[in-house]
Design a protein around this motif. Structure first.
Motif, PDB file in Angstrom:
ATOM      1  N   MET A   1       0.853  -1.174   0.000  1.00 19.81           N
ATOM      2  CA  MET A   1       0.000   0.000   0.000  1.00 19.81           C
ATOM      3  C   MET A   1       0.898   1.235   0.000  1.00 19.81           C
ATOM      4  O   MET A   1       1.885   1.288   0.722  1.00 19.81           O
ATOM      5  N   ARG A   2       0.515   2.214  -0.811  1.00 18.45           N
ATOM      6  CA  ARG A   2       1.260   3.465  -0.884  1.00 18.45           C
ATOM      7  C   ARG A   2       0.313   4.598  -0.496  1.00 18.45           C
ATOM      8  O   ARG A   2      -0.897   4.494  -0.683  1.00 18.45           O
ATOM      9  N   VAL A   3       0.885   5.697   0.029  1.00 26.81           N
ATOM     10  CA  VAL A   3       0.090   6.803   0.567  1.00 26.81           C
ATOM     11  C   VAL A   3       0.594   8.120  -0.008  1.00 26.81           C
ATOM     12  O   VAL A   3       1.810   8.367  -0.060  1.00 26.81           O
ATOM     13  N   ILE A   4      -0.338   8.965  -0.405  1.00 29.36           N
ATOM     14  CA  ILE A   4      -0.029  10.328  -0.865  1.00 29.36           C
ATOM     15  C   ILE A   4      -1.170  11.231  -0.386  1.00 29.36           C
ATOM     16  O   ILE A   4      -2.303  10.777  -0.241  1.00 29.36           O
ATOM     17  N   GLY A   5      -0.856  12.483  -0.133  1.00 27.94           N
ATOM     18  CA  GLY A   5      -1.875  13.396   0.360  1.00 27.94           C
ATOM     19  C   GLY A   5      -2.192  14.511  -0.615  1.00 27.94           C
ATOM     20  O   GLY A   5      -1.408  14.827  -1.516  1.00 27.94           O
ATOM     21  N   LEU A   6      -3.355  15.110  -0.423  1.00 27.66           N
ATOM     22  CA  LEU A   6      -3.737  16.354  -1.075  1.00 27.66           C
ATOM     23  C   LEU A   6      -3.902  17.373   0.040  1.00 27.66           C
ATOM     24  O   LEU A   6      -4.641  17.128   0.994  1.00 27.66           O
ATOM     25  N   ALA A   7      -3.211  18.497  -0.080  1.00 29.57           N
ATOM     26  CA  ALA A   7      -3.288  19.524   0.953  1.00 29.57           C
ATOM     27  C   ALA A   7      -3.637  20.851   0.301  1.00 29.57           C
ATOM     28  O   ALA A   7      -3.276  21.105  -0.851  1.00 29.57           O
ATOM     29  N   GLY A   8      -4.315  21.683   1.022  1.00 33.44           N
ATOM     30  CA  GLY A   8      -4.666  23.001   0.528  1.00 33.44           C
ATOM     31  C   GLY A   8      -5.741  23.599   1.404  1.00 33.44           C
ATOM     32  O   GLY A   8      -6.368  22.908   2.214  1.00 33.44           O
ATOM     33  N   TRP A   9      -5.946  24.881   1.210  1.00 37.16           N
ATOM     34  CA  TRP A   9      -6.966  25.584   1.984  1.00 37.16           C
ATOM     35  C   TRP A   9      -8.358  25.150   1.529  1.00 37.16           C
ATOM     36  O   TRP A   9      -8.542  24.704   0.399  1.00 37.16           O
ATOM     37  N   SER A  10      -9.337  25.333   2.396  1.00 42.51           N
ATOM     38  CA  SER A  10     -10.727  25.077   2.036  1.00 42.51           C
ATOM     39  C   SER A  10     -11.076  25.924   0.812  1.00 42.51           C
ATOM     40  O   SER A  10     -10.699  27.095   0.732  1.00 42.51           O
ATOM     41  N   GLY A  11     -11.747  25.332  -0.144  1.00 47.65           N
ATOM     42  CA  GLY A  11     -12.130  26.058  -1.347  1.00 47.65           C
ATOM     43  C   GLY A  11     -11.118  25.982  -2.473  1.00 47.65           C
ATOM     44  O   GLY A  11     -11.343  26.516  -3.562  1.00 47.65           O
ATOM     45  N   ALA A  12      -9.985  25.300  -2.252  1.00 47.22           N
ATOM     46  CA  ALA A  12      -8.952  25.203  -3.282  1.00 47.22           C
ATOM     47  C   ALA A  12      -9.315  24.190  -4.372  1.00 47.22           C
ATOM     48  O   ALA A  12      -8.765  24.236  -5.465  1.00 47.22           O
ATOM     49  N   GLY A  13     -10.212  23.268  -4.059  1.00 43.70           N
ATOM     50  CA  GLY A  13     -10.621  22.281  -5.044  1.00 43.70           C
ATOM     51  C   GLY A  13     -10.070  20.892  -4.815  1.00 43.70           C
ATOM     52  O   GLY A  13      -9.997  20.089  -5.751  1.00 43.70           O
ATOM     53  N   LYS A  14      -9.705  20.574  -3.577  1.00 46.59           N
ATOM     54  CA  LYS A  14      -9.150  19.249  -3.278  1.00 46.59           C
ATOM     55  C   LYS A  14     -10.144  18.137  -3.619  1.00 46.59           C
ATOM     56  O   LYS A  14      -9.797  17.174  -4.290  1.00 46.59           O
ATOM     57  N   THR A  15     -11.377  18.278  -3.159  1.00 48.69           N
ATOM     58  CA  THR A  15     -12.381  17.236  -3.398  1.00 48.69           C
ATOM     59  C   THR A  15     -12.706  17.133  -4.883  1.00 48.69           C
ATOM     60  O   THR A  15     -12.825  16.026  -5.425  1.00 48.69           O
ATOM     61  N   THR A  16     -12.833  18.261  -5.552  1.00 48.35           N
ATOM     62  CA  THR A  16     -13.097  18.252  -6.992  1.00 48.35           C
ATOM     63  C   THR A  16     -11.985  17.520  -7.729  1.00 48.35           C
ATOM     64  O   THR A  16     -12.246  16.680  -8.602  1.00 48.35           O
ATOM     65  N   VAL A  99      -4.963  10.795   0.827  1.00 50.98           N
ATOM     66  CA  VAL A  99      -5.395  11.440   2.061  1.00 50.98           C
ATOM     67  C   VAL A  99      -5.738  12.891   1.743  1.00 50.98           C
ATOM     68  O   VAL A  99      -4.880  13.647   1.283  1.00 50.98           O
ATOM     69  N   GLU A 100      -6.983  13.266   1.982  1.00 49.82           N
ATOM     70  CA  GLU A 100      -7.394  14.660   1.799  1.00 49.82           C
ATOM     71  C   GLU A 100      -7.427  15.316   3.172  1.00 49.82           C
ATOM     72  O   GLU A 100      -8.190  14.926   4.041  1.00 49.82           O
ATOM     73  N   GLY A 101      -6.581  16.311   3.347  1.00 47.00           N
ATOM     74  CA  GLY A 101      -6.462  16.951   4.646  1.00 47.00           C
ATOM     75  C   GLY A 101      -5.218  16.448   5.365  1.00 47.00           C
ATOM     76  O   GLY A 101      -4.272  16.002   4.729  1.00 47.00           O
ATOM     77  N   PHE A 102      -5.225  16.522   6.681  1.00 50.86           N
ATOM     78  CA  PHE A 102      -4.050  16.160   7.481  1.00 50.86           C
ATOM     79  C   PHE A 102      -2.820  16.896   6.943  1.00 50.86           C
ATOM     80  O   PHE A 102      -1.734  16.341   6.837  1.00 50.86           O
ATOM     81  N   LYS A 103      -3.012  18.181   6.582  1.00 54.45           N
ATOM     82  CA  LYS A 103      -1.943  18.931   5.920  1.00 54.45           C
ATOM     83  C   LYS A 103      -0.733  19.181   6.804  1.00 54.45           C
ATOM     84  O   LYS A 103       0.338  19.489   6.296  1.00 54.45           O
ATOM     85  N   ARG A 104      -0.838  19.030   8.107  1.00 49.90           N
ATOM     86  CA  ARG A 104       0.304  19.246   9.000  1.00 49.90           C
ATOM     87  C   ARG A 104       1.118  17.966   9.219  1.00 49.90           C
ATOM     88  O   ARG A 104       2.191  18.014   9.791  1.00 49.90           O
ATOM     89  N   ASP A 105       0.596  16.827   8.773  1.00 47.14           N
ATOM     90  CA  ASP A 105       1.325  15.563   8.923  1.00 47.14           C
ATOM     91  C   ASP A 105       2.474  15.515   7.917  1.00 47.14           C
ATOM     92  O   ASP A 105       2.427  16.164   6.870  1.00 47.14           O
ATOM     93  N   PRO A 106       3.508  14.700   8.195  1.00 41.85           N
ATOM     94  CA  PRO A 106       4.727  14.728   7.369  1.00 41.85           C
ATOM     95  C   PRO A 106       4.714  13.859   6.104  1.00 41.85           C
ATOM     96  O   PRO A 106       5.713  13.807   5.403  1.00 41.85           O
ATOM     97  N   HIS A 107       3.603  13.185   5.786  1.00 47.04           N
ATOM     98  CA  HIS A 107       3.576  12.349   4.583  1.00 47.04           C
ATOM     99  C   HIS A 107       3.668  13.221   3.322  1.00 47.04           C
ATOM    100  O   HIS A 107       3.378  14.410   3.354  1.00 47.04           O
ATOM    101  N   ALA A 108       4.097  12.609   2.229  1.00 46.11           N
ATOM    102  CA  ALA A 108       4.219  13.331   0.961  1.00 46.11           C
ATOM    103  C   ALA A 108       2.846  13.833   0.515  1.00 46.11           C
ATOM    104  O   ALA A 108       1.850  13.114   0.628  1.00 46.11           O
ATOM    105  N   LYS A 109       2.824  15.080   0.012  1.00 50.32           N
ATOM    106  CA  LYS A 109       1.554  15.698  -0.367  1.00 50.32           C
ATOM    107  C   LYS A 109       1.697  16.502  -1.656  1.00 50.32           C
ATOM    108  O   LYS A 109       2.770  17.022  -1.957  1.00 50.32           O
ATOM    109  N   LEU A 110       0.580  16.620  -2.354  1.00 51.84           N
ATOM    110  CA  LEU A 110       0.436  17.527  -3.478  1.00 51.84           C
ATOM    111  C   LEU A 110      -0.376  18.704  -2.967  1.00 51.84           C
ATOM    112  O   LEU A 110      -1.453  18.501  -2.395  1.00 51.84           O
ATOM    113  N   GLU A 111       0.141  19.918  -3.135  1.00 54.52           N
ATOM    114  CA  GLU A 111      -0.635  21.090  -2.749  1.00 54.52           C
ATOM    115  C   GLU A 111      -1.608  21.426  -3.865  1.00 54.52           C
ATOM    116  O   GLU A 111      -1.234  21.487  -5.036  1.00 54.52           O
ATOM    117  N   VAL A 112      -2.864  21.636  -3.505  1.00 54.35           N
ATOM    118  CA  VAL A 112      -3.877  22.108  -4.444  1.00 54.35           C
ATOM    119  C   VAL A 112      -4.058  23.592  -4.146  1.00 54.35           C
ATOM    120  O   VAL A 112      -4.437  23.971  -3.033  1.00 54.35           O
TER     121      VAL A 112
END
Length: 176
Positions: A1-16, A99-112
């Motif tokens: 299993m591999r994990v990646i995050g999406l991080a960004g402010w509310s309204g940035a379009g993460k869910t979209t 992972v959508e959210g958890f933006k303060r955690d140290p896993h790799a993330k794509l900023e939206v």
């Protein structure tokens, strides 16, 4: 299993973005699960239904099952919020967890990032952001910047930068 995050402010379009990425990964034969962090109370159960009545009566967990799906509702009842590693441990094995959210955690993330949001970008202060999906060019970002509508390239980037589950869990251990 591999994990990646999406991080960004509310309204940035993460869910979209996520709802466009999941079908792209499915077309590629990649099995995806998601974890969504909510900053507010939420409910998946309908008031008046039996499972709702079970929770209201004080059940710690209620498992609802049908021929189409099952869901487990766990009431914290004053306990601490579950950490990302605890939630990851509850998932059935898949190829990729987004992972959508958890933006303060140290896993790799794509900023939206969406300019119309008028919020500061996260990537200058977060080394765990490996790339940015944006409607704005960030010439000094020091990491790939991909157009928000370029779903195949974003999917490639997410899959290439997703971390093995063990690495995410050991990063979290190192923070405790």
């Amino acid at each position: 299993m591999r994990v990646i995050g999406l991080a960004g402010w509310s309204g940035a379009g993460k869910t979209t973005l996520l709802t466009k990425l999941i079908p792209e990964f499915s077309r590629r034969g990649v099995r995806v699960s998601t974890i969504k962090h909510a900053h507010h109370a939420f409910d998946l159960d309908t008031p008046g239904k039996d499972s709702w009545a079970h929770r209201q009566a004080g059940a710690s967990e209620v498992l609802i099952s049908s021929a189409q799906r099952w869901a487990l509702l766990h009431e914290l009842r004053g306990e601490a919020e579950a950490t990302l590693p605890e939630l990851l441990a509850r998932l059935s094995p898949v190829d990729l967890v987004i992972v959508e959210g958890f933006k303060r955690d140290p896993h790799a993330k794509l900023e939206v990032y969406r300019a119309a949001n008028a919020k500061p970008p996260l990537h200058p202060d977060d080394p765990s952001i490996v790339a940015i999906a944006s409607d704005t060019a960030f010439l000094q970002a020091g990491r790939p910047v991909i157009g928000l509508d370029d779903i195949p390239t974003i999917a490639d980037c997410l899959f290439a930068n997703a971390q093995p589950l063990d690495a995410v869990l050991s990063q979290a251990k190192g923070r405790l």
